[in-house]
Design a protein around this motif. Structure first.
Motif, PDB file in Angstrom:
ATOM      1  N   PHE A  53       0.802  -1.193   0.187  1.00 16.89           N
ATOM      2  CA  PHE A  53      -0.047   0.092   0.142  1.00 16.89           C
ATOM      3  C   PHE A  53       0.834   1.339   0.174  1.00 16.89           C
ATOM      4  CE2 PHE A  53      -3.542  -2.594   2.264  1.00 16.89           C
ATOM      5  CZ  PHE A  53      -4.160  -2.799   0.902  1.00 16.89           C
ATOM      6  N   TRP A  54       2.139   1.231   0.884  1.00 15.36           N
ATOM      7  CA  TRP A  54       2.995   2.399   0.765  1.00 15.36           C
ATOM      8  C   TRP A  54       3.459   2.827  -0.578  1.00 15.36           C
ATOM      9  CZ3 TRP A  54       4.003   6.103   4.320  1.00 15.36           C
ATOM     10  CH2 TRP A  54       5.047   6.690   4.220  1.00 15.36           C
ATOM     11  N   ALA A  99       3.837   5.121  13.761  1.00 14.75           N
ATOM     12  CA  ALA A  99       3.760   6.657  13.737  1.00 14.75           C
ATOM     13  C   ALA A  99       4.064   7.068  15.163  1.00 14.75           C
ATOM     14  CB  ALA A  99       2.621   7.302  13.103  1.00 14.75           C
ATOM     15  N   ALA A 100       3.317   6.347  16.079  1.00 12.49           N
ATOM     16  CA  ALA A 100       3.439   6.928  17.428  1.00 12.49           C
ATOM     17  C   ALA A 100       5.032   6.721  17.956  1.00 12.49           C
ATOM     18  CB  ALA A 100       2.526   6.166  18.307  1.00 12.49           C
ATOM     19  N   GLU A 101       5.715   5.469  17.331  1.00 11.10           N
ATOM     20  CA  GLU A 101       6.894   5.496  17.756  1.00 11.10           C
ATOM     21  C   GLU A 101       7.733   6.436  17.284  1.00 11.10           C
ATOM     22  OE1 GLU A 101       7.798   1.386  16.793  1.00 11.10           O
ATOM     23  OE2 GLU A 101       6.294   0.469  17.869  1.00 11.10           O
ATOM     24  N   ARG A 102       7.459   6.651  15.905  1.00 11.29           N
ATOM     25  CA  ARG A 102       8.320   7.600  15.321  1.00 11.29           C
ATOM     26  C   ARG A 102       8.400   9.301  15.924  1.00 11.29           C
ATOM     27  NH1 ARG A 102       5.911   7.662  10.334  1.00 11.29           N
ATOM     28  NH2 ARG A 102       7.423   5.830   9.609  1.00 11.29           N
ATOM     29  N   LEU A 103       6.934   9.576  16.120  1.00  9.26           N
ATOM     30  CA  LEU A 103       6.877  10.709  17.106  1.00  9.26           C
ATOM     31  C   LEU A 103       7.771  10.789  18.351  1.00  9.26           C
ATOM     32  CD1 LEU A 103       3.137  11.709  16.606  1.00  9.26           C
ATOM     33  CD2 LEU A 103       4.963  12.714  15.372  1.00  9.26           C
ATOM     34  N   GLY A 139       1.849   8.470   4.524  1.00  7.97           N
ATOM     35  CA  GLY A 139       1.070   7.184   4.073  1.00  7.97           C
ATOM     36  C   GLY A 139      -0.513   7.391   4.263  1.00  7.97           C
ATOM     37  N   PHE A 140      -0.920   8.109   5.341  1.00  8.76           N
ATOM     38  CA  PHE A 140      -2.257   8.076   5.912  1.00  8.76           C
ATOM     39  C   PHE A 140      -2.909   9.287   4.821  1.00  8.76           C
ATOM     40  CE2 PHE A 140      -0.873   7.257  10.287  1.00  8.76           C
ATOM     41  CZ  PHE A 140      -1.788   6.026  10.504  1.00  8.76           C
ATOM     42  N   ILE A 158      -9.579   5.881  10.890  1.00  8.83           N
ATOM     43  CA  ILE A 158      -8.068   5.566  11.638  1.00  8.83           C
ATOM     44  C   ILE A 158      -6.995   6.561  11.303  1.00  8.83           C
ATOM     45  CG2 ILE A 158      -6.177   3.990  11.529  1.00  8.83           C
ATOM     46  CD1 ILE A 158      -8.384   1.631  10.893  1.00  8.83           C
ATOM     47  N   ALA A 159      -7.158   7.046  10.035  1.00  5.95           N
ATOM     48  CA  ALA A 159      -6.306   8.157   9.636  1.00  5.95           C
ATOM     49  C   ALA A 159      -6.413   9.554  10.366  1.00  5.95           C
ATOM     50  CB  ALA A 159      -6.429   8.143   8.111  1.00  5.95           C
TER      51      ALA A 159
END
Length: 223
Positions: A53-54, A99-103, A139-140, A158-159
């Motif tokens: 998808f990405w 994404a939460a980990e990246r933030l 991606g979102f 979700i996005a």
């Protein structure tokens, strides 16, 4: 008296206690192994779908392509997910966790002062864009644009939550740096971020991310 007691109450055929415990342990181990294999297969499917998808987007990705990448059959995928749409929702949930980990990693590198915070935030965005092969932005954002005519699609909800979480995270960072009206400034910087990513995809280079950083510095100095 009729018959011996042993005739009236025949000895049961259950195994002895140690044997019974060993059999039970063996059954539980098999069940645990099956659950672990099931979880591993599902995770492999989600990871493969995430990559597909990405890189290719929702419309251009086929379930056959995901199955090939995950090294499972198409039938196996449908054993875990009812449809490609449900699989996309699972992928976005997975991506939301990433994404939460990246933030958190981004936040850990940010200094506390306003200008340093902005420089770090957009500098890390620039680094992500310049070092990721075939970088394609958020991606979102890309996937929701593809689903613009499907307002009830689960992936859009979700996005939306993921973007709101990012905005709230940024507002907390700005508040800690003493920026007035941090929620409003966070929303404005979110707009700059999305615009910078989109225009970087169109034009290439780093100019639009740099311009967004300069605009954000002006915003955080407002009262």
């Amino acid at each position: 008296m009729r018959g011996a007691t042993s005739d009236r109450f025949p000895q049961n055929n259950f195994p002895s206690t140690p044997v019974f415990v060993n059999v039970l342990i063996s059954i539980l181990k098999r069940q645990l192994t099956m659950r672990m294999r099931t979880a591993e297969t599902e995770a492999r499917i989600v990871e493969a779908a995430y990559e597909c998808f990405w890189r290719s987007g929702f419309a251009r990705t086929s379930v056959d392509g995901i199955a090939e990448r995950a090294k499972v059959t198409k039938r196996t995928i449908y054993g875990y997910f009812r449809s490609k749409d449900d699989l996309l929702a699972a992928v976005l949930t997975h991506y939301r966790e990433l994404a939460a980990e990246r933030l958190k990693r981004i936040g850990d590198r940010m200094p506390a002062d306003r200008d340093g915070l902005i420089d770090s935030y957009f500098g890390q965005l620039m680094g992500w864009a310049s070092t990721t092969p075939r970088w394609s932005g958020s991606g979102f954002t890309r996937l929701v644009v593809e689903l613009a005519d499907l307002p009830g699609h689960p992936a859009r909800a979700i996005a939306k939550r993921a973007k709101a979480e990012t905005e709230a995270w940024l507002a907390r960072k700005l508040a800690n740096a003493g920026v007035p009206k941090p929620q409003l400034r966070a929303r404005e910087i979110a707009l700059l971020t999305e615009g910078a990513m989109s225009l970087t995809l169109i034009h290439g280079g780093r100019a639009y991310i740099e311009a967004a950083a300069q605009a954000a510095k002006h915003l955080v100095k407002q009262k």
